[in-house]
Design an enzyme around this catalytic site. Structure first.
Site, PDB file in Angstrom:
ATOM      1  N   ASP A 127       0.958  -1.679   0.020  1.00 38.01           N
ATOM      2  CA  ASP A 127       0.316  -0.039   0.004  1.00 38.01           C
ATOM      3  C   ASP A 127       1.104   1.653   0.122  1.00 38.01           C
ATOM      4  OD1 ASP A 127      -2.872   1.212   0.295  1.00 38.01           O
ATOM      5  OD2 ASP A 127      -1.867   2.033   2.217  1.00 38.01           O
ATOM      6  N   CYS A 181     -15.227  -6.985 -17.348  1.00 39.88           N
ATOM      7  CA  CYS A 181     -16.389  -6.211 -16.852  1.00 39.88           C
ATOM      8  C   CYS A 181     -18.043  -5.938 -17.489  1.00 39.88           C
ATOM      9  CB  CYS A 181     -15.879  -4.643 -16.400  1.00 39.88           C
ATOM     10  SG  CYS A 181     -15.167  -4.257 -14.996  1.00 39.88           S
ATOM     11  N   CYS A 207     -14.847  10.804  -4.138  1.00 44.53           N
ATOM     12  CA  CYS A 207     -14.895  10.056  -3.690  1.00 44.53           C
ATOM     13  C   CYS A 207     -14.596   9.733  -1.907  1.00 44.53           C
ATOM     14  CB  CYS A 207     -13.383   9.131  -3.539  1.00 44.53           C
ATOM     15  SG  CYS A 207     -13.588   6.975  -3.408  1.00 44.53           S
ATOM     16  N   CYS A 241     -20.124  -5.289  -6.977  1.00 47.79           N
ATOM     17  CA  CYS A 241     -20.122  -5.830  -8.540  1.00 47.79           C
ATOM     18  C   CYS A 241     -20.196  -7.229  -8.134  1.00 47.79           C
ATOM     19  CB  CYS A 241     -18.419  -5.317  -8.305  1.00 47.79           C
ATOM     20  SG  CYS A 241     -17.488  -6.245  -9.625  1.00 47.79           S
TER      21      CYS A 241
HETATM   22  C1  B12 Z   1      -4.607   6.578  -3.304  1.00 49.55           C
HETATM   23  C2  B12 Z   1      -5.525   5.401  -2.910  1.00 49.55           C
HETATM   24  C3  B12 Z   1      -6.575   5.715  -2.837  1.00 49.55           C
HETATM   25  C4  B12 Z   1      -7.433   6.775  -3.302  1.00 49.55           C
HETATM   26  C5  B12 Z   1      -7.369   6.763  -4.541  1.00 49.55           C
HETATM   27  C6  B12 Z   1      -8.243   6.187  -4.859  1.00 49.55           C
HETATM   28  C7  B12 Z   1      -7.620   5.600  -6.452  1.00 49.55           C
HETATM   29  N1  B12 Z   1      -8.787   4.666  -7.717  1.00 49.55           N
HETATM   30  O1  B12 Z   1      -6.878   5.860  -7.359  1.00 49.55           O
HETATM   31  C8  B12 Z   1      -8.822   6.929  -2.677  1.00 49.55           C
HETATM   32  C9  B12 Z   1      -8.124   7.075  -0.933  1.00 49.55           C
HETATM   33  C10 B12 Z   1     -10.133   7.091  -3.033  1.00 49.55           C
HETATM   34  C11 B12 Z   1      -8.611   5.266  -2.193  1.00 49.55           C
HETATM   35  C12 B12 Z   1      -9.704   4.764  -2.216  1.00 49.55           C
HETATM   36  C13 B12 Z   1     -10.023   3.528  -2.324  1.00 49.55           C
HETATM   37  N2  B12 Z   1      -8.980   2.743  -1.533  1.00 49.55           N
HETATM   38 CO1  B12 Z   1      -7.247   2.591  -1.922  1.00 49.55          CO
HETATM   39  N3  B12 Z   1      -5.201   3.465  -2.602  1.00 49.55           N
HETATM   40  C14 B12 Z   1      -4.645   4.366  -2.748  1.00 49.55           C
HETATM   41  C15 B12 Z   1      -3.598   3.587  -3.050  1.00 49.55           C
HETATM   42  C16 B12 Z   1      -2.125   4.121  -2.045  1.00 49.55           C
HETATM   43  C17 B12 Z   1      -2.718   4.215  -4.536  1.00 49.55           C
HETATM   44  C18 B12 Z   1      -3.675   3.783  -5.570  1.00 49.55           C
HETATM   45  C19 B12 Z   1      -3.110   5.142  -6.567  1.00 49.55           C
HETATM   46  O2  B12 Z   1      -1.871   5.174  -7.313  1.00 49.55           O
HETATM   47  N4  B12 Z   1      -3.865   5.631  -7.316  1.00 49.55           N
HETATM   48  C20 B12 Z   1      -4.037   6.691  -8.970  1.00 49.55           C
HETATM   49  C21 B12 Z   1      -4.719   5.778  -9.901  1.00 49.55           C
HETATM   50  C22 B12 Z   1      -4.324   7.140 -11.286  1.00 49.55           C
HETATM   51  O3  B12 Z   1      -3.765   5.126 -10.607  1.00 49.55           O
HETATM   52  P1  B12 Z   1      -4.794   3.670 -10.364  1.00 49.55           P
HETATM   53  O4  B12 Z   1      -6.411   3.765 -10.372  1.00 49.55           O
HETATM   54  O5  B12 Z   1      -3.358   2.815  -9.759  1.00 49.55           O
HETATM   55  O6  B12 Z   1      -5.754   4.446 -11.818  1.00 49.55           O
HETATM   56  C23 B12 Z   1      -4.881   3.683 -12.711  1.00 49.55           C
HETATM   57  C24 B12 Z   1      -5.981   2.893 -13.384  1.00 49.55           C
HETATM   58  O7  B12 Z   1      -7.601   3.781 -14.050  1.00 49.55           O
HETATM   59  C25 B12 Z   1      -5.551   3.161 -15.149  1.00 49.55           C
HETATM   60  N5  B12 Z   1      -6.587   3.462 -16.705  1.00 49.55           N
HETATM   61  C26 B12 Z   1      -6.389   4.271 -16.740  1.00 49.55           C
HETATM   62  N6  B12 Z   1      -7.342   4.466 -17.759  1.00 49.55           N
HETATM   63  C27 B12 Z   1      -7.523   3.149 -17.605  1.00 49.55           C
HETATM   64  C28 B12 Z   1      -8.458   2.613 -18.674  1.00 49.55           C
HETATM   65  C29 B12 Z   1      -8.309   0.835 -18.432  1.00 49.55           C
HETATM   66  C30 B12 Z   1      -9.325   0.267 -19.842  1.00 49.55           C
HETATM   67  C31 B12 Z   1      -8.162   0.605 -17.917  1.00 49.55           C
HETATM   68  C32 B12 Z   1      -8.468  -1.126 -17.787  1.00 49.55           C
HETATM   69  C33 B12 Z   1      -7.656   0.996 -17.094  1.00 49.55           C
HETATM   70  C34 B12 Z   1      -7.116   1.920 -16.729  1.00 49.55           C
HETATM   71  O8  B12 Z   1      -4.152   3.798 -15.151  1.00 49.55           O
HETATM   72  C35 B12 Z   1      -4.683   4.446 -14.084  1.00 49.55           C
HETATM   73  C36 B12 Z   1      -2.512   4.763 -13.904  1.00 49.55           C
HETATM   74  O9  B12 Z   1      -1.903   3.549 -14.425  1.00 49.55           O
HETATM   75  C37 B12 Z   1      -3.518   3.014  -3.420  1.00 49.55           C
HETATM   76  C38 B12 Z   1      -2.092   1.381  -3.091  1.00 49.55           C
HETATM   77  C39 B12 Z   1      -1.134   0.973  -4.395  1.00 49.55           C
HETATM   78  N7  B12 Z   1       0.099   1.516  -3.637  1.00 49.55           N
HETATM   79  O10 B12 Z   1      -1.306   1.014  -5.631  1.00 49.55           O
HETATM   80  C40 B12 Z   1      -4.500   1.588  -2.680  1.00 49.55           C
HETATM   81  C41 B12 Z   1      -5.436   0.678  -2.638  1.00 49.55           C
HETATM   82  C42 B12 Z   1      -5.794   0.932  -4.636  1.00 49.55           C
HETATM   83  N8  B12 Z   1      -6.798   1.025  -1.562  1.00 49.55           N
HETATM   84  C43 B12 Z   1      -6.888  -0.310  -1.897  1.00 49.55           C
HETATM   85  C44 B12 Z   1      -8.476   0.096  -1.642  1.00 49.55           C
HETATM   86  C45 B12 Z   1      -9.615  -1.340  -0.923  1.00 49.55           C
HETATM   87  C46 B12 Z   1      -9.267   1.021  -1.158  1.00 49.55           C
HETATM   88  C47 B12 Z   1     -10.591   1.155  -0.668  1.00 49.55           C
HETATM   89  C48 B12 Z   1     -11.880   0.477  -1.903  1.00 49.55           C
HETATM   90  C49 B12 Z   1     -10.818   1.418   0.721  1.00 49.55           C
HETATM   91  C50 B12 Z   1     -12.609   2.073   1.589  1.00 49.55           C
HETATM   92  N9  B12 Z   1     -12.902   0.913   1.237  1.00 49.55           N
HETATM   93  O11 B12 Z   1     -12.569   2.707   1.945  1.00 49.55           O
HETATM   94  C51 B12 Z   1     -11.587   2.907  -1.674  1.00 49.55           C
HETATM   95  C52 B12 Z   1     -11.685   2.163  -3.057  1.00 49.55           C
HETATM   96  C53 B12 Z   1     -12.481   3.352  -3.688  1.00 49.55           C
HETATM   97  C54 B12 Z   1     -12.005   3.214  -5.943  1.00 49.55           C
HETATM   98  N10 B12 Z   1     -13.081   2.829  -6.150  1.00 49.55           N
HETATM   99  O12 B12 Z   1     -10.320   3.240  -5.723  1.00 49.55           O
HETATM  100  C55 B12 Z   1      -6.773  -1.399  -2.026  1.00 49.55           C
HETATM  101  C56 B12 Z   1      -7.581  -2.156  -3.295  1.00 49.55           C
HETATM  102  C57 B12 Z   1      -7.689  -3.680  -3.754  1.00 49.55           C
HETATM  103  C58 B12 Z   1      -8.349  -4.034  -4.868  1.00 49.55           C
HETATM  104  N11 B12 Z   1      -8.396  -5.478  -5.253  1.00 49.55           N
HETATM  105  O13 B12 Z   1      -8.060  -3.215  -5.916  1.00 49.55           O
HETATM  106  C59 B12 Z   1      -5.721  -1.026  -2.978  1.00 49.55           C
HETATM  107  C60 B12 Z   1      -4.401  -1.300  -3.935  1.00 49.55           C
HETATM  108  C61 B12 Z   1      -4.546  -0.539  -1.552  1.00 49.55           C
HETATM  109  C62 B12 Z   1      -4.273  -2.115  -1.393  1.00 49.55           C
HETATM  110  N12 B12 Z   1      -2.777  -2.510  -0.900  1.00 49.55           N
HETATM  111  O14 B12 Z   1      -4.552  -3.201  -1.025  1.00 49.55           O
HETATM  112  N13 B12 Z   1      -7.388   4.817  -2.529  1.00 49.55           N
HETATM  113  S1  SF4 Z   2     -19.430  -3.402 -11.026  1.00 52.98           S
HETATM  114 FE1  SF4 Z   2     -17.790  -4.787 -11.435  1.00 52.98          FE
HETATM  115  S2  SF4 Z   2     -18.031  -6.412 -13.153  1.00 52.98           S
HETATM  116 FE2  SF4 Z   2     -19.280  -4.007 -13.044  1.00 52.98          FE
HETATM  117  S3  SF4 Z   2     -17.636  -2.471 -14.264  1.00 52.98           S
HETATM  118 FE3  SF4 Z   2     -17.878  -2.435 -12.325  1.00 52.98          FE
HETATM  119  S4  SF4 Z   2     -15.470  -3.360 -11.478  1.00 52.98           S
HETATM  120 FE4  SF4 Z   2     -16.869  -4.228 -13.680  1.00 52.98          FE
HETATM  121  S1  SF4 Z   3     -18.773   4.284  -4.469  1.00 51.25           S
HETATM  122 FE1  SF4 Z   3     -16.535   3.935  -4.856  1.00 51.25          FE
HETATM  123  S2  SF4 Z   3     -16.069   4.888  -6.158  1.00 51.25           S
HETATM  124 FE2  SF4 Z   3     -18.526   6.288  -5.125  1.00 51.25          FE
HETATM  125  S3  SF4 Z   3     -17.368   7.112  -2.983  1.00 51.25           S
HETATM  126 FE3  SF4 Z   3     -18.063   4.928  -2.811  1.00 51.25          FE
HETATM  127  S4  SF4 Z   3     -15.561   4.019  -3.382  1.00 51.25           S
HETATM  128 FE4  SF4 Z   3     -15.230   5.848  -3.058  1.00 51.25          FE
END
Ligand code: B12
Ligand code: SF4
Ligand code: SF4
Length: 339
Positions: A127, A181, A207, A241
């Site tokens: 993380d 998805c 969020c 989901c």
């Molecule tokens: C910052 C962070 C957050 C932030 C931002 C979340 C986000 N989605 O970026 C906040 C505080 C909002 C957050 C919330 C949550 N988080 Co968080 N968070 C992180 C952290 C520390 C960094 C993520 C990051 O760098 N985000 C920046 C964005 C730009 O990066 P990314 O989402 O990976 O983005 C990529 C995609 O969007 C992709 N992309 C772009 N365009 C497209 C198009 C297609 C077609 C595809 C497929 C992909 C794609 O490219 C991007 C860049 O490479 C990680 C741990 C880590 N070191 O990775 C945990 C992590 C992602 N979090 C986690 C969790 C559990 C949560 C929550 C569920 C917690 C909760 N219940 O409240 C929520 C979920 C919200 C959500 N829908 O994402 C887990 C997720 C586990 C998993 N199975 O995915 C992680 C991995 C921590 C862990 N070690 O387990 N989090």
């Molecule tokens: S709910 Fe789950 S399967 Fe449906 S679009 Fe979101 S991530 Fe994909």
């Molecule tokens: S549903 Fe997912 S993206 Fe929306 S506020 Fe809750 S954690 Fe964030």
């Protein structure tokens, strides 16, 4: 590469023995959609999480972290459990003890096996490191990043914690997982604050997980009603989901939900009681003031006239953050009761 795959099977078995539920290998140069990340930061979608602006030369190129590294081992740990009945929800990941310490300990044990059996060097992360864990996990075949941006695993759904070990071992990368998805948009439709602005794109500033956990000051008024009954974090886009239909209960006893104070008790906690109550849990880092801030928002959304006495006391608190959110909650409850 015969000997390499033998290493892999041994490592996978060692990881399973430590309790990990998923194992995969990515190359040290994984596809990370770097452009997207940089644009996301540039647009300010990370809000106040300024640490995401730093160390990007390493975040976007893992080989810069450990120059001799050849592979990334990616691990998943199932934390699923149903929500306990409680007025005011806490995200599932935070119901029990903090996962960081627990998983890091397991990662270090795996690193010891690797060093002792293969003489390799390792760097473990869970993380908090400058590592894009979801795109790496996708590359390692652990699952795909869904439209919610969460990594989905066909067996465990959305409920895997992710972790990584950078290693000097030359391992065979797994095949990247395919997006499954399809036409589903449930997570986008369910998000109470429209934080998933397009498929695979999340604006952290909207969020609820960000607003209730990372954001320091007052919660913007426009999001308060959307927060609903969520005191800490949000699981909405995960709960809905369809891939979670196969999810099984976590095997980790330390993730068992702790007994939490109810909403009114939460507002009455002293600093000492808060520290004791939340020791060793992710909520401890939030601090008492923000715990009370969030509790006021939830009471504003789900509270009733019985809650007004305590809220009125809070509205006079020396802590301005708490006082302002308590006043808001009072107004919301009174408005509901006028209708
Ligand atoms: C910052 C962070 C957050 C932030 C931002 C979340 C986000 N989605 O970026 C906040 C505080 C909002 C957050 C919330 C949550 N988080 Co968080 N968070 C992180 C952290 C520390 C960094 C993520 C990051 O760098 N985000 C920046 C964005 C730009 O990066 P990314 O989402 O990976 O983005 C990529 C995609 O969007 C992709 N992309 C772009 N365009 C497209 C198009 C297609 C077609 C595809 C497929 C992909 C794609 O490219 C991007 C860049 O490479 C990680 C741990 C880590 N070191 O990775 C945990 C992590 C992602 N979090 C986690 C969790 C559990 C949560 C929550 C569920 C917690 C909760 N219940 O409240 C929520 C979920 C919200 C959500 N829908 O994402 C887990 C997720 C586990 C998993 N199975 O995915 C992680 C991995 C921590 C862990 N070690 O387990 N989090
Ligand atoms: S709910 Fe789950 S399967 Fe449906 S679009 Fe979101 S991530 Fe994909
Ligand atoms: S549903 Fe997912 S993206 Fe929306 S506020 Fe809750 S954690 Fe964030």
């Amino acid at each position: 590469m015969g000997s390499v795959s033998a290493d892999q099977a041994r490592l996978e078995a060692a990881a399973a023995e430590l309790g990990f539920d998923a194992f995969g290998v990515a190359s040290i140069e994984p596809e990370l959609r770097r452009e997207y990340y940089l644009r996301w930061i540039n647009d300010g979608q990370h809000g106040e999480m300024s640490w995401l602006e730093r160390n990007n030369e390493r975040r976007l190129q893992p080989s810069a972290i450990l120059p001799e590294a050849r592979s990334i081992i990616c691990l998943g740990f199932n934390y699923y459990q149903p929500d306990p009945p409680r007025r005011g929800r806490i995200a599932k990941y935070a119901l029990g003890k903090d996962y960081h310490k627990l998983i890091l300990k397991k990662l270090k044990s795996l690193c010891t096996v690797m060093r002792e059996e293969f003489g390799s060097d390792q760097k473990p992360y869970v993380d908090t490191g400058p590592v894009l864990e979801k795109p790496i996990a996708e590359q390692a075949g652990l699952g795909w990043q869904g439209k919610s941006t969460i990594l989905l695993n066909a067996r465990h759904g959305t409920w895997l914690f992710l972790a990584n070990i950078l290693t000097t071992l030359e391992l065979e990368p797994d095949t990247p997982a395919k997006d499954r998805c399809g036409t589903c948009t449930r997570c986008i439709d369910a998000c109470p604050t429209d934080a998933i602005t397009a498929p695979y794109k999340l604006d952290a500033r909207r969020c609820i997980a960000y607003l209730t956990i990372e954001h320091k000051g007052a919660i913007p008024i426009e999001f308060r009603r959307g927060i609903g009954d969520r005191v800490y974090g949000c699981d909405e886009c995960l709960d809905v989901c369809p891939w979670n239909r196969f999810a099984k209960l976590t095997r980790e006893a330390k993730f068992t939900p702790m007994p939490h104070p109810d909403l009114i008790e939460s507002l009455e906690l002293t600093q000492e009681q808060f520290d004791e109550q939340f020791a060793g849990t992710p909520i401890r880092r939030l601090g008492l003031s923000r715990w009370k801030r969030n509790t006021c928002v939830v009471l504003g959304n789900v509270g009733n006239t019985d809650d007004l006495v305590t809220l009125k006391k809070m509205a006079l608190s020396d802590d301005e953050l708490v006082a302002e959110h308590a006043s808001w909650a009072i107004q919301e409850i009174e408005e509901r009761n006028r209708h």
